[in-house]
Write an enzyme that holds these catalytic residues in place. Structure first.
Site, PDB file in Angstrom:
ATOM      1  N   ARG A  15      -1.036  21.609  74.014  1.00 31.01           N
ATOM      2  CA  ARG A  15      -2.341  21.901  73.420  1.00 31.01           C
ATOM      3  C   ARG A  15      -2.170  22.405  71.990  1.00 31.01           C
ATOM      4  O   ARG A  15      -1.070  22.733  71.555  1.00 31.01           O
ATOM      5  CB  ARG A  15      -3.086  22.947  74.261  1.00 31.01           C
ATOM      6  CG  ARG A  15      -3.562  22.456  75.605  1.00 31.01           C
ATOM      7  CD  ARG A  15      -4.113  23.578  76.467  1.00 31.01           C
ATOM      8  NE  ARG A  15      -3.078  24.483  76.924  1.00 31.01           N
ATOM      9  CZ  ARG A  15      -3.281  25.570  77.660  1.00 31.01           C
ATOM     10  NH1 ARG A  15      -4.518  25.897  77.997  1.00 31.01           N
ATOM     11  NH2 ARG A  15      -2.282  26.331  78.045  1.00 31.01           N
ATOM     12  N   LYS A  75      -1.416  29.634  73.474  1.00 32.28           N
ATOM     13  CA  LYS A  75      -0.653  30.546  74.316  1.00 32.28           C
ATOM     14  C   LYS A  75      -0.211  31.777  73.541  1.00 32.28           C
ATOM     15  O   LYS A  75      -0.260  31.833  72.318  1.00 32.28           O
ATOM     16  CB  LYS A  75       0.571  29.824  74.893  1.00 32.28           C
ATOM     17  CG  LYS A  75       0.221  28.710  75.867  1.00 32.28           C
ATOM     18  CD  LYS A  75      -0.649  29.191  77.014  1.00 32.28           C
ATOM     19  CE  LYS A  75       0.071  30.151  77.942  1.00 32.28           C
ATOM     20  NZ  LYS A  75      -0.807  30.622  79.049  1.00 32.28           N
ATOM     21  N   TYR A  94      -4.839  33.312  73.676  1.00 32.88           N
ATOM     22  CA  TYR A  94      -4.614  33.919  74.987  1.00 32.88           C
ATOM     23  C   TYR A  94      -3.417  34.847  74.880  1.00 32.88           C
ATOM     24  O   TYR A  94      -2.396  34.501  74.276  1.00 32.88           O
ATOM     25  CB  TYR A  94      -4.313  32.844  76.043  1.00 32.88           C
ATOM     26  CG  TYR A  94      -5.495  31.992  76.431  1.00 32.88           C
ATOM     27  CD1 TYR A  94      -6.602  32.551  77.069  1.00 32.88           C
ATOM     28  CD2 TYR A  94      -5.506  30.628  76.180  1.00 32.88           C
ATOM     29  CE1 TYR A  94      -7.689  31.771  77.432  1.00 32.88           C
ATOM     30  CE2 TYR A  94      -6.592  29.845  76.547  1.00 32.88           C
ATOM     31  CZ  TYR A  94      -7.681  30.417  77.167  1.00 32.88           C
ATOM     32  OH  TYR A  94      -8.752  29.644  77.529  1.00 32.88           O
ATOM     33  N   HIS A  96      -2.711  37.644  77.788  1.00 35.89           N
ATOM     34  CA  HIS A  96      -2.260  38.002  79.141  1.00 35.89           C
ATOM     35  C   HIS A  96      -1.185  39.094  79.076  1.00 35.89           C
ATOM     36  O   HIS A  96      -0.048  38.910  79.507  1.00 35.89           O
ATOM     37  CB  HIS A  96      -1.733  36.768  79.871  1.00 35.89           C
ATOM     38  CG  HIS A  96      -2.749  35.675  80.034  1.00 35.89           C
ATOM     39  ND1 HIS A  96      -3.863  35.806  80.837  1.00 35.89           N
ATOM     40  CD2 HIS A  96      -2.836  34.441  79.480  1.00 35.89           C
ATOM     41  CE1 HIS A  96      -4.586  34.703  80.784  1.00 35.89           C
ATOM     42  NE2 HIS A  96      -3.999  33.872  79.963  1.00 35.89           N
ATOM     43  N   GLU A 118      -8.930  35.734  76.824  1.00 36.16           N
ATOM     44  CA  GLU A 118      -9.234  35.897  78.248  1.00 36.16           C
ATOM     45  C   GLU A 118     -10.084  37.114  78.574  1.00 36.16           C
ATOM     46  O   GLU A 118     -10.553  37.263  79.714  1.00 36.16           O
ATOM     47  CB  GLU A 118      -7.939  35.926  79.081  1.00 36.16           C
ATOM     48  CG  GLU A 118      -7.093  37.186  78.942  1.00 36.16           C
ATOM     49  CD  GLU A 118      -6.092  37.109  77.796  1.00 36.16           C
ATOM     50  OE1 GLU A 118      -5.214  37.986  77.724  1.00 36.16           O
ATOM     51  OE2 GLU A 118      -6.183  36.174  76.968  1.00 36.16           O
ATOM     52  N   VAL A 239      -7.390  34.279  92.046  1.00 37.80           N
ATOM     53  CA  VAL A 239      -8.006  35.598  91.883  1.00 37.80           C
ATOM     54  C   VAL A 239      -7.742  36.137  90.487  1.00 37.80           C
ATOM     55  O   VAL A 239      -6.629  36.037  89.970  1.00 37.80           O
ATOM     56  CB  VAL A 239      -7.469  36.578  92.940  1.00 37.80           C
ATOM     57  CG1 VAL A 239      -7.992  37.981  92.699  1.00 37.80           C
ATOM     58  CG2 VAL A 239      -7.873  36.104  94.335  1.00 37.80           C
ATOM     59  N   LEU A 240      -8.773  36.706  89.869  1.00 33.26           N
ATOM     60  CA  LEU A 240      -8.638  37.268  88.524  1.00 33.26           C
ATOM     61  C   LEU A 240      -9.320  38.616  88.439  1.00 33.26           C
ATOM     62  O   LEU A 240     -10.458  38.784  88.885  1.00 33.26           O
ATOM     63  CB  LEU A 240      -9.277  36.329  87.489  1.00 33.26           C
ATOM     64  CG  LEU A 240      -9.383  36.886  86.067  1.00 33.26           C
ATOM     65  CD1 LEU A 240      -8.004  36.955  85.420  1.00 33.26           C
ATOM     66  CD2 LEU A 240     -10.327  36.052  85.226  1.00 33.26           C
ATOM     67  N   VAL A 267      -2.480  29.974  90.524  1.00 33.03           N
ATOM     68  CA  VAL A 267      -3.176  29.796  89.251  1.00 33.03           C
ATOM     69  C   VAL A 267      -3.286  31.117  88.496  1.00 33.03           C
ATOM     70  O   VAL A 267      -3.582  31.132  87.299  1.00 33.03           O
ATOM     71  CB  VAL A 267      -4.567  29.163  89.484  1.00 33.03           C
ATOM     72  CG1 VAL A 267      -5.232  28.796  88.164  1.00 33.03           C
ATOM     73  CG2 VAL A 267      -4.455  27.906  90.350  1.00 33.03           C
ATOM     74  N   ASP A 270      -0.432  33.604  85.071  1.00 36.12           N
ATOM     75  CA  ASP A 270      -0.511  34.179  83.724  1.00 36.12           C
ATOM     76  C   ASP A 270      -0.708  35.682  83.771  1.00 36.12           C
ATOM     77  O   ASP A 270      -0.318  36.399  82.835  1.00 36.12           O
ATOM     78  CB  ASP A 270      -1.678  33.562  82.941  1.00 36.12           C
ATOM     79  CG  ASP A 270      -1.272  32.253  82.256  1.00 36.12           C
ATOM     80  OD1 ASP A 270      -0.083  32.116  81.918  1.00 36.12           O
ATOM     81  OD2 ASP A 270      -2.137  31.390  82.076  1.00 36.12           O
ATOM     82  N   VAL A 298       3.269  27.189  87.533  1.00 37.64           N
ATOM     83  CA  VAL A 298       3.317  26.845  86.110  1.00 37.64           C
ATOM     84  C   VAL A 298       2.314  27.711  85.350  1.00 37.64           C
ATOM     85  O   VAL A 298       1.132  27.765  85.693  1.00 37.64           O
ATOM     86  CB  VAL A 298       3.022  25.353  85.896  1.00 37.64           C
ATOM     87  CG1 VAL A 298       2.908  25.033  84.410  1.00 37.64           C
ATOM     88  CG2 VAL A 298       4.121  24.502  86.538  1.00 37.64           C
ATOM     89  N   ASN A 300       1.139  27.483  82.327  1.00 30.42           N
ATOM     90  CA  ASN A 300       0.189  26.841  81.408  1.00 30.42           C
ATOM     91  C   ASN A 300      -0.251  25.508  81.985  1.00 30.42           C
ATOM     92  O   ASN A 300      -0.078  24.455  81.379  1.00 30.42           O
ATOM     93  CB  ASN A 300       0.792  26.675  80.008  1.00 30.42           C
ATOM     94  CG  ASN A 300       2.045  25.811  80.005  1.00 30.42           C
ATOM     95  OD1 ASN A 300       2.813  25.809  80.970  1.00 30.42           O
ATOM     96  ND2 ASN A 300       2.258  25.074  78.929  1.00 30.42           N
ATOM     97  N   MET A 301      -0.839  25.556  83.163  1.00 28.51           N
ATOM     98  CA  MET A 301      -1.230  24.336  83.870  1.00 28.51           C
ATOM     99  C   MET A 301      -2.080  23.392  83.014  1.00 28.51           C
ATOM    100  O   MET A 301      -1.853  22.184  83.006  1.00 28.51           O
ATOM    101  CB  MET A 301      -1.964  24.685  85.165  1.00 28.51           C
ATOM    102  CG  MET A 301      -1.056  25.204  86.262  1.00 28.51           C
ATOM    103  SD  MET A 301      -1.959  25.704  87.752  1.00 28.51           S
ATOM    104  CE  MET A 301      -2.665  24.134  88.276  1.00 28.51           C
TER     105      MET A 301
END
Length: 372
Positions: A15, A75, A94, A96, A118, A239-240, A267, A270, A298, A300-301
């Site tokens: 990206r 990222k 981002y 994280h 985020e 879950v976030l 997912v 991160d 992964v 950075n899916m």
């Protein structure tokens, strides 16, 4: 303002932080835009696309970091990039930070004003800069999980949708938010037997209505999780907790209760991952096995579908980027409390309380930094 976009250097990250449309918008407002050569190639954007938009092409990342007042990325800055950040510079990407003490320390030492995609909010309580990537990652999760389920990849050898006379796979999705709903949409479409777990009854009711009985909803208690994973072919962790480390929802000990060759897709990696045995992987080496259970973690899916993901991210970051460039970071954050929620570090101060709690560091609020 001078806006700089370096090429992403995280492994298998294709990206780019700035789309040509945003470059054109910025230059049209009188800002200078500098893009590292080749930065957009992975997402299908050439240097010529950027020059047509009014941007200048830099020969390397150092030139971008040295000249720019505002760095826009996708990222989190890698160790070498963090050494090029400085006090008075704005970083918009981002981050994280909660599971990443090294990055947090380096950002604080640099003095950079870092704003995390985020944790930027909106009037509805959502996370608008995270949502598009959550949509992408959620839709990818059953797809990559079904690949990991193939016997050649260490999985159970189960086809997600089954065939006539053979039952479909059991997919458990923990978390019914943006990621979970997107994952459910694809898993249901692939013919799997899907259960979505969440602790919001209102959210479960919404999903039940939207899917019209095509999936099962379950309140996410520890007992229910333990029971459901025993027969799960795939568990998707979705879950976030905004800005904070993800909770661990499946323990190492529980892996022995799962079918051999079952797949965990995390997912939330991160933010540290929501399975105790999760560790970040890359697209180049995406899976590993623990106690007979395949893990796909992964970090950075969305990078796997770089063009779609870049365009989706560019659409939502553009208004905030223009505000930062037009007004400067301080006035932009004063004017917009939702953008203010993204402020993570400023001149050596940690300005994210959840990150401070996760890492045991002192933190101040963004309001305090701005004198509000």
């Amino acid at each position: 303002m001078k806006i700089g976009c370096p090429k992403e250097i995280k492994p298998q990250e294709f990206r780019v932080g700035l789309i040509p449309a945003a470059a054109a918008e910025a230059t049209g407002r009188g800002h200078d835009v500098l893009v590292e050569t080749g930065a957009g190639i992975g997402a299908g954007f050439t240097d010529e696309d950027y020059t047509k938009a009014g941007a200048k092409i830099a020969p390397d990342a150092a030139s971008v970091f040295d000249a720019a007042d505002l760095i826009i990325k996708v990222k989190e800055p890698q160790a070498g990039e963090r050494k090029m950040l400085r006090k008075g510079q704005i970083l918009f990407t981002y981050l994280h930070l909660a599971p990443d003490a090294d990055q947090t320390r380096d950002l604080l030492d640099s003095g950079v004003t870092a704003i995390a995609y985020e944790t930027v909010t909106d009037a509805r309580g959502g996370l608008p800069l995270l949502a598009p990537m959550s949509e992408v990652a959620g839709r990818l999760a059953p797809q990559v999980g079904s690949w990991a389920l193939q016997k050649a990849n260490g999985g159970r050898g189960v086809l997600l949708g089954g065939v006539p006379g053979v039952a479909p796979a059991n997919v458990v999705i923990i978390g019914g938010g943006v990621v979970g709903a997107a994952a459910a949409r694809v898993a249901v479409g692939m013919g799997a037997n899907v259960t979505v777990m969440d602790r919001s009854v209102a959210r479960l009711s919404y999903l039940d209505d939207v899917f019209m009985g095509k999936l099962t909803t379950q309140y996410a208690s520890e007992a229910a999780t333990a029971q459901l994973i025993r027969s799960a072919d795939m568990v998707i962790g979705a879950v976030l907790i905004p800005g904070a480390a993800a909770p661990k929802l499946v323990s190492h000990a529980q892996l022995s209760t799962m079918p051999q060759g079952a797949v965990l897709v995390d997912v939330a990696i991160d933010q540290g991952g929501c399975f105790e045995t999760s560790r970040a992987t890359t697209h180049q080496d995406p899976i590993y096995e623990v106690d007979g259970v395949v893990h796909y973690c992964v970090a950075n899916m969305p990078g796997a579908v770089a063009r779609t993901a870049t365009q989706a991210l560019g659409n939502v970051t553009m208004p905030h980027l223009m505000a930062l460039a037009d007004k400067g970071w301080r006035q932009a954050l004063i004017d917009d409390p939702h953008l203010r929620a993204g402020l993570s570090t400023h001149e050596g101060q940690l300005t994210s309380v959840p990150v401070g709690q996760a890492l045991g560091l002192d933190a101040v609020t963004a309001d305090a930094v701005l004198g509000l």
